[in-house]
Design a protein around this motif. Structure first.
Motif, PDB file in Angstrom:
ATOM      1  N   ARG A 214      26.830 -29.022  -1.270  1.00 32.75           N
ATOM      2  CA  ARG A 214      26.339 -28.710  -2.616  1.00 32.75           C
ATOM      3  C   ARG A 214      27.476 -29.005  -3.577  1.00 32.75           C
ATOM      4  NH1 ARG A 214      24.055 -22.787  -2.808  1.00 32.75           N
ATOM      5  NH2 ARG A 214      25.678 -22.396  -1.276  1.00 32.75           N
ATOM      6  N   GLY A 215      27.400 -30.163  -4.230  1.00 33.62           N
ATOM      7  CA  GLY A 215      28.462 -30.558  -5.148  1.00 33.62           C
ATOM      8  C   GLY A 215      29.778 -30.712  -4.421  1.00 33.62           C
ATOM      9  N   ARG A 216      30.767 -29.908  -4.794  1.00 28.77           N
ATOM     10  CA  ARG A 216      32.099 -29.969  -4.189  1.00 28.77           C
ATOM     11  C   ARG A 216      32.233 -29.134  -2.925  1.00 28.77           C
ATOM     12  NH1 ARG A 216      35.977 -27.785  -8.468  1.00 28.77           N
ATOM     13  NH2 ARG A 216      37.476 -28.161  -6.784  1.00 28.77           N
ATOM     14  N   THR A 227      32.040 -22.611   8.417  1.00 33.64           N
ATOM     15  CA  THR A 227      33.249 -22.885   7.648  1.00 33.64           C
ATOM     16  C   THR A 227      32.847 -23.465   6.296  1.00 33.64           C
ATOM     17  OG1 THR A 227      33.491 -25.144   8.506  1.00 33.64           O
ATOM     18  CG2 THR A 227      34.571 -23.372   9.742  1.00 33.64           C
ATOM     19  N   GLN A 228      33.777 -23.366   5.361  1.00 33.73           N
ATOM     20  CA  GLN A 228      33.562 -23.944   4.026  1.00 33.73           C
ATOM     21  C   GLN A 228      34.782 -24.751   3.605  1.00 33.73           C
ATOM     22  OE1 GLN A 228      32.652 -20.451   1.614  1.00 33.73           O
ATOM     23  NE2 GLN A 228      30.487 -20.980   1.642  1.00 33.73           N
ATOM     24  N   GLN A 229      34.524 -25.804   2.868  1.00 37.58           N
ATOM     25  CA  GLN A 229      35.588 -26.659   2.355  1.00 37.58           C
ATOM     26  C   GLN A 229      35.213 -27.110   0.949  1.00 37.58           C
ATOM     27  OE1 GLN A 229      36.222 -30.210   4.686  1.00 37.58           O
ATOM     28  NE2 GLN A 229      37.340 -31.248   3.060  1.00 37.58           N
ATOM     29  N   VAL A 230      36.169 -27.037   0.042  1.00 42.40           N
ATOM     30  CA  VAL A 230      35.947 -27.495  -1.322  1.00 42.40           C
ATOM     31  C   VAL A 230      36.692 -28.812  -1.531  1.00 42.40           C
ATOM     32  CG1 VAL A 230      36.259 -26.986  -3.774  1.00 42.40           C
ATOM     33  CG2 VAL A 230      35.666 -25.146  -2.192  1.00 42.40           C
ATOM     34  N   MET A 231      35.990 -29.808  -2.041  1.00 43.18           N
ATOM     35  CA  MET A 231      36.607 -31.087  -2.360  1.00 43.18           C
ATOM     36  C   MET A 231      37.225 -31.025  -3.753  1.00 43.18           C
ATOM     37  SD  MET A 231      34.862 -31.638   0.323  1.00 43.18           S
ATOM     38  CE  MET A 231      33.175 -31.382  -0.203  1.00 43.18           C
ATOM     39  N   GLU A 236      37.897 -37.337  -2.296  1.00 44.11           N
ATOM     40  CA  GLU A 236      37.602 -36.456  -1.169  1.00 44.11           C
ATOM     41  C   GLU A 236      36.096 -36.329  -0.958  1.00 44.11           C
ATOM     42  OE1 GLU A 236      39.802 -32.712  -0.302  1.00 44.11           O
ATOM     43  OE2 GLU A 236      40.679 -33.107  -2.270  1.00 44.11           O
ATOM     44  N   LEU A 237      35.363 -36.153  -2.051  1.00 39.86           N
ATOM     45  CA  LEU A 237      33.912 -36.020  -1.954  1.00 39.86           C
ATOM     46  C   LEU A 237      33.293 -37.312  -1.433  1.00 39.86           C
ATOM     47  CD1 LEU A 237      31.291 -34.514  -2.311  1.00 39.86           C
ATOM     48  CD2 LEU A 237      31.374 -35.026  -4.765  1.00 39.86           C
ATOM     49  N   SER A 238      33.802 -38.441  -1.906  1.00 40.61           N
ATOM     50  CA  SER A 238      33.308 -39.731  -1.444  1.00 40.61           C
ATOM     51  C   SER A 238      33.519 -39.878   0.057  1.00 40.61           C
ATOM     52  CB  SER A 238      34.017 -40.866  -2.187  1.00 40.61           C
ATOM     53  OG  SER A 238      33.576 -42.124  -1.720  1.00 40.61           O
ATOM     54  N   GLY A 239      34.682 -39.423   0.540  1.00 41.16           N
ATOM     55  CA  GLY A 239      34.963 -39.495   1.967  1.00 41.16           C
ATOM     56  C   GLY A 239      34.008 -38.657   2.789  1.00 41.16           C
ATOM     57  N   VAL A 240      33.684 -37.452   2.309  1.00 37.61           N
ATOM     58  CA  VAL A 240      32.742 -36.583   3.012  1.00 37.61           C
ATOM     59  C   VAL A 240      31.341 -37.209   3.027  1.00 37.61           C
ATOM     60  CG1 VAL A 240      31.497 -34.389   2.832  1.00 37.61           C
ATOM     61  CG2 VAL A 240      33.990 -34.432   2.675  1.00 37.61           C
ATOM     62  N   PRO A 268      31.636 -19.216  -8.621  1.00 31.98           N
ATOM     63  CA  PRO A 268      32.597 -18.802  -9.664  1.00 31.98           C
ATOM     64  C   PRO A 268      33.923 -18.281  -9.111  1.00 31.98           C
ATOM     65  CG  PRO A 268      30.804 -17.213  -9.483  1.00 31.98           C
ATOM     66  CD  PRO A 268      30.402 -18.398  -8.669  1.00 31.98           C
ATOM     67  N   HIS A 269      33.926 -17.862  -7.856  1.00 28.65           N
ATOM     68  CA  HIS A 269      35.165 -17.273  -7.300  1.00 28.65           C
ATOM     69  C   HIS A 269      35.872 -18.225  -6.342  1.00 28.65           C
ATOM     70  CE1 HIS A 269      33.874 -13.601  -9.139  1.00 28.65           C
ATOM     71  NE2 HIS A 269      32.773 -13.583  -8.432  1.00 28.65           N
ATOM     72  N   ALA A 270      35.318 -19.440  -6.180  1.00 23.11           N
ATOM     73  CA  ALA A 270      35.946 -20.413  -5.279  1.00 23.11           C
ATOM     74  C   ALA A 270      36.747 -21.415  -6.079  1.00 23.11           C
ATOM     75  CB  ALA A 270      34.859 -21.148  -4.469  1.00 23.11           C
ATOM     76  N   SER A 271      37.967 -21.637  -5.685  1.00 17.89           N
ATOM     77  CA  SER A 271      38.788 -22.643  -6.346  1.00 17.89           C
ATOM     78  C   SER A 271      39.671 -23.293  -5.312  1.00 17.89           C
ATOM     79  CB  SER A 271      39.671 -22.019  -7.432  1.00 17.89           C
ATOM     80  OG  SER A 271      40.514 -21.054  -6.904  1.00 17.89           O
ATOM     81  N   GLY A 272      39.622 -24.590  -5.243  1.00 14.62           N
ATOM     82  CA  GLY A 272      40.431 -25.321  -4.286  1.00 14.62           C
ATOM     83  C   GLY A 272      39.892 -25.193  -2.878  1.00 14.62           C
ATOM     84  N   ARG A 273      40.683 -25.605  -1.914  1.00 16.58           N
ATOM     85  CA  ARG A 273      40.268 -25.654  -0.524  1.00 16.58           C
ATOM     86  C   ARG A 273      40.223 -24.251   0.082  1.00 16.58           C
ATOM     87  NH1 ARG A 273      39.874 -30.071   2.111  1.00 16.58           N
ATOM     88  NH2 ARG A 273      41.140 -31.166   0.585  1.00 16.58           N
ATOM     89  N   LEU A 274      39.173 -23.975   0.847  1.00 12.68           N
ATOM     90  CA  LEU A 274      39.008 -22.677   1.495  1.00 12.68           C
ATOM     91  C   LEU A 274      39.473 -22.717   2.931  1.00 12.68           C
ATOM     92  CD1 LEU A 274      35.475 -21.632   0.198  1.00 12.68           C
ATOM     93  CD2 LEU A 274      37.669 -20.955  -0.701  1.00 12.68           C
TER      94      LEU A 274
END
Length: 274
Positions: A214-216, A227-231, A236-240, A268-274
């Protein structure tokens, strides 16, 4: 254009026999969701999206891309019919439990009639692995459970996540109102309030591993854990998109500000890689 069943079977990687029986139905269902990603890249980018079997076939089979419910189940239903299955297109309503009848037609599912009736749906975010008998009960689609129950008003309700889960859709086992499907399709590709216009999405199975973008945010669900990962960058998103979903988004750089703004709303509380 020519719609070629052999080309479709090659696209989903099915090499076994094809007969109008439950074994074939389930084999094709699983092969489709493991090969063809559920995705809304064209809708999210504002590119033209046509409600036709030919356009869906071109997208999924000829171009090797993915699709959303109107495309995925259109092609799957066509292929089943070519094999000899008795298939009925269903006009369903995602979140009808909360939205009411306004939701009806916002989802296309399939009813397959064999010795009994089955719900088949390769377009509900790749969450359903195999056909579900049209009876009340819970079925395993690891790492997800599905629950099918009768609603109070003559509809059936499919819960993604098990009995009483918040995400569900309603349907009646009867031919879809095609005009209503077309109207809901048009709304979802044009209205800025449509979730498909708001959020870039892609989902696919790899056996019992379920990837949800979902988006990033990429969530990977497995039996018993996730697991969760933020692009952080378009690259990075293109690679995924490429490595997991086999997709390309040529306008990703231009869409990135919109994707980031939506990420702040969703997480709203997620920023950067998790």
């Amino acid at each position: 254009m020519t719609l070629d069943l052999a080309a479709y079977l090659k696209r989903i990687g099915h090499t076994g026999p094809v007969r109008a029986d439950l074994e074939t139905l389930n084999a094709l269902h699983a092969a489709h969701i493991n090969a063809v990603p559920f995705e809304n890249l064209d809708v999210h980018a504002g590119r033209p999206v046509t409600l036709s079997l030919e356009a869906a076939y071109e997208e999924i089979v000829t171009r090797g891309k993915g699709g959303w419910c109107y495309e995925m189940n259109a092609v799957f239903g066509w292929a089943l019919s070519e094999i000899g299955f008795d298939v009925v297109r269903l006009g369903a309503g995602v979140r009808r439990a909360s939205m009411g009848d306004e939701a009806l037609g916002n989802h296309l599912a399939l009813l397959v009639r064999l010795e009994r009736e089955y719900l088949a749906d390769v377009g509900f975010g790749s969450s359903q692995v195999s056909a579900i008998p049209l009876e009340e009960g819970v079925t395993d689609h690891a790492p997800i459970r599905m629950a099918l129950a009768r609603a109070d008003d003559g509809y059936w309700r499919l819960f993604e996540g098990g009995p009483g889960a918040s995400f569900s859709y309603d349907f009646r086992p009867e031919p879809a109102d095609e005009a209503l499907l077309a109207a809901r399709h048009e709304w979802q590709i044009t209205d800025p309030n449509s979730i498909f216009c708001k959020t870039l999405s892609a989902k696919i199975r790899r056996g019992t591993t379920y990837y949800i973008l979902r988006g990033r945010m990429l969530e990977t669900q497995m039996p018993g854990r996730s697991t969760q990962q933020v692009m952080d960058t378009p690259e990075e998103l293109s690679g995924v998109l490429d490595e997991i979903f086999g997709l390309e988004e040529p306008e990703l750089e231009a869409l990135w500000p919109k994707i980031c703004a939506r990420h702040k709303q969703l997480f709203p509380h997620a920023s950067g890689r998790l």
